[in-house]
Design an enzyme around this catalytic site. Structure first.
Site, PDB file in Angstrom:
ATOM      1  N   HIS A 129       0.821  -1.219   0.000  1.00 21.04           N
ATOM      2  CA  HIS A 129       0.000   0.000   0.000  1.00 21.04           C
ATOM      3  C   HIS A 129       0.854   1.268   0.000  1.00 21.04           C
ATOM      4  O   HIS A 129       0.373   2.344  -0.344  1.00 21.04           O
ATOM      5  CB  HIS A 129      -0.974   0.004   1.185  1.00 21.04           C
ATOM      6  CG  HIS A 129      -0.359   0.320   2.510  1.00 21.04           C
ATOM      7  ND1 HIS A 129      -0.037  -0.649   3.428  1.00 21.04           N
ATOM      8  CD2 HIS A 129      -0.003   1.492   3.085  1.00 21.04           C
ATOM      9  CE1 HIS A 129       0.470  -0.088   4.513  1.00 21.04           C
ATOM     10  NE2 HIS A 129       0.518   1.211   4.327  1.00 21.04           N
ATOM     11  N   ASP A 159       0.024  -7.456   1.266  1.00 19.47           N
ATOM     12  CA  ASP A 159       0.543  -6.109   1.492  1.00 19.47           C
ATOM     13  C   ASP A 159       2.070  -6.092   1.551  1.00 19.47           C
ATOM     14  O   ASP A 159       2.670  -5.403   2.365  1.00 19.47           O
ATOM     15  CB  ASP A 159      -0.039  -5.517   2.778  1.00 19.47           C
ATOM     16  CG  ASP A 159       0.075  -3.993   2.815  1.00 19.47           C
ATOM     17  OD1 ASP A 159       0.280  -3.393   1.748  1.00 19.47           O
ATOM     18  OD2 ASP A 159      -0.015  -3.420   3.916  1.00 19.47           O
ATOM     19  N   SER A 230       4.516   2.566   7.994  1.00 19.45           N
ATOM     20  CA  SER A 230       4.177   1.415   7.164  1.00 19.45           C
ATOM     21  C   SER A 230       5.369   0.970   6.333  1.00 19.45           C
ATOM     22  O   SER A 230       6.008   1.778   5.659  1.00 19.45           O
ATOM     23  CB  SER A 230       3.014   1.761   6.235  1.00 19.45           C
ATOM     24  OG  SER A 230       1.845   2.009   6.973  1.00 19.45           O
TER      25      SER A 230
END
Length: 489
Positions: A129, A159, A230
C-alpha cells in the site's frame, strides 16, 4: 508494687512461642524478591546502531496537471488514504491525467512510508500500500543519499512489495525466526511516522497469529506505529527483523495501543516469488468456508470445534471434482490439521498449483479421506445473478414442534441450487426462526441424515427424541451452514 518475674523456663517457652509466631507470619507474607531477579528495562541503543543503517524512507510521487488544484502535505495525504478518511475536496488534483512526459505535468508528493534493505545490492522490502499507484519512488537512505527506485513487484493480498535501487555495499538486515518470537518479549520499530525519518519506538509482542486477513496471521504489538511507519521493520532484541509494520487499530487515525506486523517468514516467501517472477502464485480449490461453532460441532458428532465448514462449492472447481459438498467439514489438508477455518486458505494458498493434495473430511457423522488437485488462484469474480424465482407449490408438510413449514423442491430448483435433493422452507417461526432458518432456505440433512423429500424428513424426525435439539444442514442460495433447532416446550 508487685513485680511479676518469669522463671528461665517460662522465658524460654515465651521466646519459642514468639519465634513460632514470627515464622508463621513470615510464611504468610510473599517471599522477598532477590535483587538478581529484578530485570531492568531493555537498552535499545545497540539495536538502533545495528539496524538503523538498513531502514529507509520511501516517498511516492504522482504526475498530475499543474493547475489541477492545491496540494496537501504529503504526510497528511498518506494519513487520509491509509486509514480511510475522506480526502478534503481540492486537496488532490482531480482533473484527467495527461500523457506522461507532457509539458503540463509535474511530479507531486503522494505519500510517505518506510522500508528496509534486504540485500547489499539495493533490494528493499516495504508494504504494497506504500507504493500502490505511485508514478515515481524516491528512497532516502539514513546517510541522506537519495535514489529513484524501481518496483520489482507488489502483492496486495499480503501487502508486501519489493523495490530496487541502483546501489552497492548497503547494510542489509538479518532475518529472524518468527517461531522463536514469544508473546511478551520486547520488540522495536524504526520508520518515518508522518515523514519524521529514523524514528524509533518500542514495546512488546501482544499476541501472535492474530486473524485480520485471509492469508496472514499477524503479529500484534503495542509498539507505537503511525502513518509513515508502514513498511518499516519490527525488530527483536537480537537485532533481527521479525515482521513488517503494516496496520494499526484506530478510531482516530492515530496510534491507540494496537498495531499489527506481517510475519517476516510470510513476507520473505512472497518476496521470493516477486523477485523471481514479479507476481505471486497461490493455490485454490474453489470453496467458501466458515467457522465451526462449538454448538454445531457437538450436535453433528464432531465433538471439538475445529476444521473449516464448507459453505459453498464452486461449480467445476477442484473441490467439486473431488466430491466435496456443502456442509462438509475439512479437518486436514495435506496432512496438516485445520484447527480454525482461517488455517485452510493459508495452507491451500501456499500449495503449488497442480499439486495433488489429500484431505480428511467429516460428513454426516463419519470421516473420509479425499484428494484434490489444487488450481491457481484467480482474481475475484463478481457474484452470479440469482435465478428467477418460481411460483411455489402448496406447502407439503407442517412441523409445528420445530416451527417449520416445508415443501419438496421442484426440478428447476434442484438444478439452480446444484443439489440432488432437499426440502424447501416455506415458513420458519419459533424454534426454527431462533436457530436462523428462514423462508427460502433448503434443508438437505437433519441429524446427520440426508433428506431428499418431505416424506424422508418426516421419517427422520419420527425417530428422534422431540425434546432434544436437532442439527440441520441447510442451503441459502449457494451457501450451506448448520443450525441447531431447540424444540418448543
Amino acid at each position: 508494687m508487685t513485680v511479676l518475674r518469669s522463671s528461665p523456663a517460662i522465658s524460654l517457652l515465651l521466646s519459642a512461642s514468639l519465634f513460632g509466631m514470627a515464622m508463621v507470619g513470615a510464611s504468610a507474607l510473599p517471599a522477598p524478591v532477590h535483587a538478581q531477579q529484578v530485570r531492568g528495562l531493555p537498552d535499545f541503543t545497540d539495536l538502533v546502531d545495528q539496524v538503523g543503517p538498513s531502514v529507509v524512507n520511501i516517498r511516492t510521487l504522482e504526475r498530475a496537471a499543474a493547475e489541477g488544484g492545491s496540494s496537501t502535505d504529503e504526510q497528511m495525504l498518506e494519513f487520509f488514504r491509509r486509514f480511510g478518511i475522506p480526502v478534503p475536496p481540492g486537496a488532490v488534483p482531480r482533473g484527467p491525467r495527461q500523457d506522461r512526459g507532457g509539458s503540463g505535468e509535474e511530479a507531486q508528493p503522494r505519500g510517505v512510508g518506510s522500508g528496509f534493505i534486504l540485500s547489499s545490492d539495493g533490494l528493499i522490502m516495504t508494504n504494497a500500500h506504500v507504493v500502490d499507484g505511485a508514478d515515481e519512488l524516491v528512497v532516502t537512505l539514513p546517510d541522506k543519499r537519495e535514489f529513484k527506485a524501481k518496483l520489482v513487484g507488489a502483492d496486495k493480498r499480503t501487502d508486501v512489495a519489493v523495490v530496487k535501487i541502483e546501489a552497492s555495499g548497503l547494510s542489509a538486515v538479518r532475518i529472524g525466526d518468527v517461531n522463536r518470537l514469544k508473546v511478551g518479549e520486547w520488540v522495536m520499530a524504526i520508520g518515518s511516522p508522518f515523514g519524521l525519518e529514523n524514528t524509533v519506538t518500542a514495546g512488546i509482542v501482544s499476541a501472535k497469529k492474530r486473524d485480520t486477513g485471509d492469508f496472514l496471521p499477524f503479529i500484534q504489538t503495542d509498539v507505537a506505529i503511525n502513518p509513515g511507519n508502514s513498511g518499516g521493520p519490527l525488530i527483536n532484541m537480537r537485532g533481527e527483523v521479525v515482521g513488517i509494520n503494516s496496520q494499526i487499530y484506530s478510531r482516530s487515525g492515530g496510534f491507540q495501543g494496537i498495531s499489527f506486523a506481517i510475519p517476516i517468514d510470510e513476507a520473505v516467501r512472497v518476496s521470493d516469488q516477486l523477485r523471481s517472477s514479479g507476481r505471486v502464485t497461490r493455490g485454490r480449490i474453489g470453496v467458501q468456508i466458515g467457522q465451526v461453532s462449538k454448538e454445531v460441532a457437538e450436535s453433528i458428532g464432531l465433538g471439538q470445534a475445529r476444521g473449516a465448514l464448507v459453505n459453498a462449492v464452486e461449480a467445476n472447481s477442484p473441490a467439486a471434482k473431488a466430491g466435496l459438498e456443502p456442509g462438509d467439514v475439512i479437518l486436514k489438508f495435506d496432512g496438516r490439521d485445520i484447527e480454525r477455518s482461517v488455517d485452510l486458505p493459508r495452507i491451500v494458498a501456499n500449495t503449488k498449483p497442480g499439486n495433488r493434495s489429500s484431505m480428511t473430511v467429516f460428513r454426516r457423522g463419519t470421516q473420509r479421506d479425499m484428494s484434490v488437485t489444487v488450481a491457481e488462484l484467480e482474481p475475484e469474480r463478481s457474484d452470479r445473478r440469482a435465478a428467477t424465482p418460481e411460483v411455489k407449490p402448496p406447502a407439503a408438510s407442517s412441523l409445528p414442534s420445530l416451527g417449520l413449514t416445508v415443501a419438496d423442491l421442484t426440478a428447476t430448483e434442484k438444478k439452480d441450487l446444484n443439489v440432488k435433493a432437499g426440502v424447501r422452507v416455506d415458513s420458519a417461526e419459533g424454534a426454527a426462526a431462533r436457530a436462523g432458518l428462514r423462508e427460502g432456505d433448503v434443508i438437505v440433512a437433519v441429524a446427520n441424515t440426508e433428506v431428499g423429500s418431505v416424506k424422508e424428513l418426516d421419517a427422520v424426525l419420527a425417530k428422534l427424541d422431540k425434546s432434544k435439539p436437532v442439527n440441520v444442514l441447510f442451503r441459502r442460495g449457494e451457501w450451506a451452514q448448520y443450525a441447531v433447532i431447540r424444540p418448543q416446550r
